[in-house]
Scaffold this active site. Structure first.
Site, short mmCIF file in Angstrom:
data_model
loop_
_atom_site.label_atom_id
_atom_site.label_comp_id
_atom_site.label_asym_id
_atom_site.label_seq_id
_atom_site.Cartn_x
_atom_site.Cartn_y
_atom_site.Cartn_z
N HIS A 123 34.32 46.02 44.52
CA HIS A 123 32.88 46.32 44.59
C HIS A 123 32.12 45.31 45.45
O HIS A 123 31.03 44.86 45.09
CB HIS A 123 32.25 46.40 43.19
CG HIS A 123 32.60 47.67 42.47
ND1 HIS A 123 32.20 48.91 42.93
CD2 HIS A 123 33.31 47.88 41.34
CE1 HIS A 123 32.67 49.84 42.11
NE2 HIS A 123 33.35 49.24 41.15
N ASP A 147 39.67 45.58 33.46
CA ASP A 147 40.46 46.78 33.78
C ASP A 147 41.68 46.52 34.65
O ASP A 147 42.70 47.19 34.52
CB ASP A 147 39.58 47.88 34.41
CG ASP A 147 38.79 47.38 35.60
OD1 ASP A 147 39.16 47.68 36.74
OD2 ASP A 147 37.78 46.69 35.39
N ASP A 203 36.44 43.95 38.82
CA ASP A 203 36.85 45.28 38.33
C ASP A 203 37.14 46.21 39.52
O ASP A 203 36.67 45.98 40.63
CB ASP A 203 35.76 45.90 37.44
CG ASP A 203 34.43 46.05 38.16
OD1 ASP A 203 34.06 45.13 38.93
OD2 ASP A 203 33.74 47.07 37.97
N GLU A 204 37.91 47.24 39.24
CA GLU A 204 38.13 48.35 40.19
C GLU A 204 38.41 47.86 41.61
O GLU A 204 37.72 48.23 42.55
CB GLU A 204 36.92 49.30 40.16
CG GLU A 204 36.74 49.92 38.77
CD GLU A 204 35.55 50.86 38.63
OE1 GLU A 204 34.57 50.68 39.39
OE2 GLU A 204 35.60 51.76 37.78
N VAL A 205 39.43 47.00 41.72
CA VAL A 205 39.80 46.49 43.06
C VAL A 205 40.70 47.55 43.71
O VAL A 205 41.92 47.40 43.77
CB VAL A 205 40.51 45.12 42.97
CG1 VAL A 205 40.65 44.50 44.36
CG2 VAL A 205 39.73 44.18 42.06
#
Length: 467
Positions: A86, A193, A142-144
């Site tokens: 992000h 996550d 998160d969410e890499v």
């Protein structure tokens, strides 16, 4: 849940600093103990980082005043700066595009470049300089997405024993170590996550558990409670001293949601209370109630903060009181100045007394009735569909008698909505900058309003042509 942080996602429709200051005493009264501030492009970055600022970024003076007001209310502040995934607000800029993990995609930072870590350190240092007495600092992670798919990563992964998990952990460790060496009193927090699926052995060997506290997030109304309890145990066995939970009070039920489903978010808090009741007391540091404003830097806005304040109030009070009851509901109504709080349906358009409550009332009106009233006139009125179709409108053909059947309705509907929108515009100007108002109006108002305006204009044209 001793610590209850309210997450303010400032990467879209960031409220004016004065509005946030007005809201702080209410948050405190509702049971918040701190703020999780996700600045993104609203932080007043300076020097080589100045280009990260959005036009409506806060000034250093505004932030100092806000932070000092938060301290006066007894609220802890935890800044959040993304340092891995992000990173769109940074990597979209040409000057930083060479630090992307995948050349064409601006979401993830390349963990192999020294300059990547230097960039993250520079951002953290500037944010730190504006804050005092911090206990925690959230470094995101998160969410890499697409990690391991860059050219340098592909080469790195070909070496023996190298895995995407190790690549992920090595960057988290580098950022956390960097933070610890400059600010030894501050504990880094990370979203969990990317860690969830890793083996205990991989996590324990990485050294990361000694450096950070994971924040376990789940925004569903029906969490897998047993799975979460086991995850807490797993993290504890790996060496993490404390964990955080993260629920949601808005921004988690639809990418373009305009009204908040309070019942969904209340059930989410109650699920987390179940998880907490089955987890060791000494391992839980607290919970962050997230309030997402966009799903990512490029997506549309979801519910505006004033619209979601009743949901935030219900969620905070449920967590503070260990559940939701008639007494808790009354307490929320008193604090918000609302007479009939609806949890399982959308709010009625009745007014509260909390800051920005007029925005909730008007947004509810628009969300419920604007599109439906315009569609009713343009698609279900037989005089419009039968005698003033696109074919007629294009050729300016109309039977004179038909004019009387729907012109008064169309004109009165347009003037009614113009009046509502004038009020909404004025209410929003007290809370938001112009860019946020424009974006919200273009997404939620213009599609229906322009159709209505167009039919009224076409009618005038057709009448002129008749005469």
């Amino acid at each position: 849940m001793r610590r209850r942080l309210v997450h303010l996602d400032l990467k879209g429709a960031a409220p004016r600093a004065q509005y946030l200051e007005q809201v702080l005493p209410l948050l405190r009264a509702l049971g918040a103990t701190g703020l999780l501030l996700e600045y993104e492009d609203t932080f007043p970055y300076a020097g080589p980082l100045e280009l990260l600022q959005a036009p409506h970024a806060y000034s250093p003076a505004e932030l100092r005043a806000l932070l000092s007001r938060a301290r006066a209310q007894g609220l802890d502040v935890v800044p959040l700066v993304q340092s891995f995934g992000h990173m769109e607000f940074v990597l979209k800029h040409r000057e930083f595009a060479h630090l992307r993990e995948v050349k064409a995609l601006p979401n993830a930072l390349n963990p192999h470049k020294e300059e990547s870590l230097a960039l993250v350190k520079a951002m953290i240092d500037q944010v730190m300089a504006l804050h005092q007495d911090l206990q925690w600092f959230h470094i995101g992670c998160d969410e890499v997405y697409y990690l391991g798919e860059g050219e340098e990563s592909k080469q790195w992964l070909q070496q023996q024993d190298n895995t995407p998990e190790k690549l992920c952990l090595s960057h988290i460790k580098a950022v956390a170590t960097c933070l610890a060496s400059s600010y030894p009193m501050v504990t880094p927090i990370v979203w969990d996550d990317m860690l969830r699926g890793m083996s205990e052995e991989t996590l324990a060997e990485s050294g990361v558990p000694q450096l950070v506290q994971p924040m376990i997030w789940d925004y569903a109304a029906d969490i897998d409670v047993e799975g979460k309890v086991q995850l807490v145990e797993k993290y504890r066995r790996c060496g993490f001293s404390k964990v955080w939970f993260a629920s949601a009070f808005k921004g988690a039920t639809g990418v373009n949601q305009s009204l908040t489903l309070i019942g969904h978010h209340l059930r989410n808090q109650l699920e987390w209370l179940h998880v907490a009741s089955r987890s060791p007391v000494d391992v839980l540091e607290g919970i962050a109630l997230t309030g997402w404003q966009r799903y990512d830097h490029f997506s549309v806005l979801c519910e505006l903060l004033p619209v979601a304040i009743p949901s935030l109030a219900v969620c905070l009070q449920a967590l503070k009181n260990g559940g939701y009851s008639e007494k808790v509901k009354e307490n929320v109504e008193n604090l918000l100045g609302m007479s009939n709080l609806e949890v399982d349906t959308f709010m009625s358009t009745s007014l509260g007394t909390f800051p920005g409550s007029n925005i909730l009332t008007l947004v509810t009106q628009v969300s419920f009735y604007l599109k439906s009233s315009v569609d009713e006139l343009l698609e279900r009125n037989r005089y419009v569909t039968g005698w003033f179709s696109p074919y007629h409108r294009k050729r300016k053909i109309i039977h004179p008698i038909i004019i009387h059947h729907f012109q008064p309705d169309a004109v009165s509907l347009l003037s009614k909505w113009n009046a509502v929108l004038q009020d909404l515009q004025a209410a929003m100007e007290q809370v938001f900058h112009r860019s946020a108002i424009e974006e919200w109006m273009e997404e939620n108002v213009h599609p229906s309003l322009q159709k209505l305006q167009q039919v009224v204009e076409d009618l005038d044209e057709a009448i002129k042509a008749q005469n």
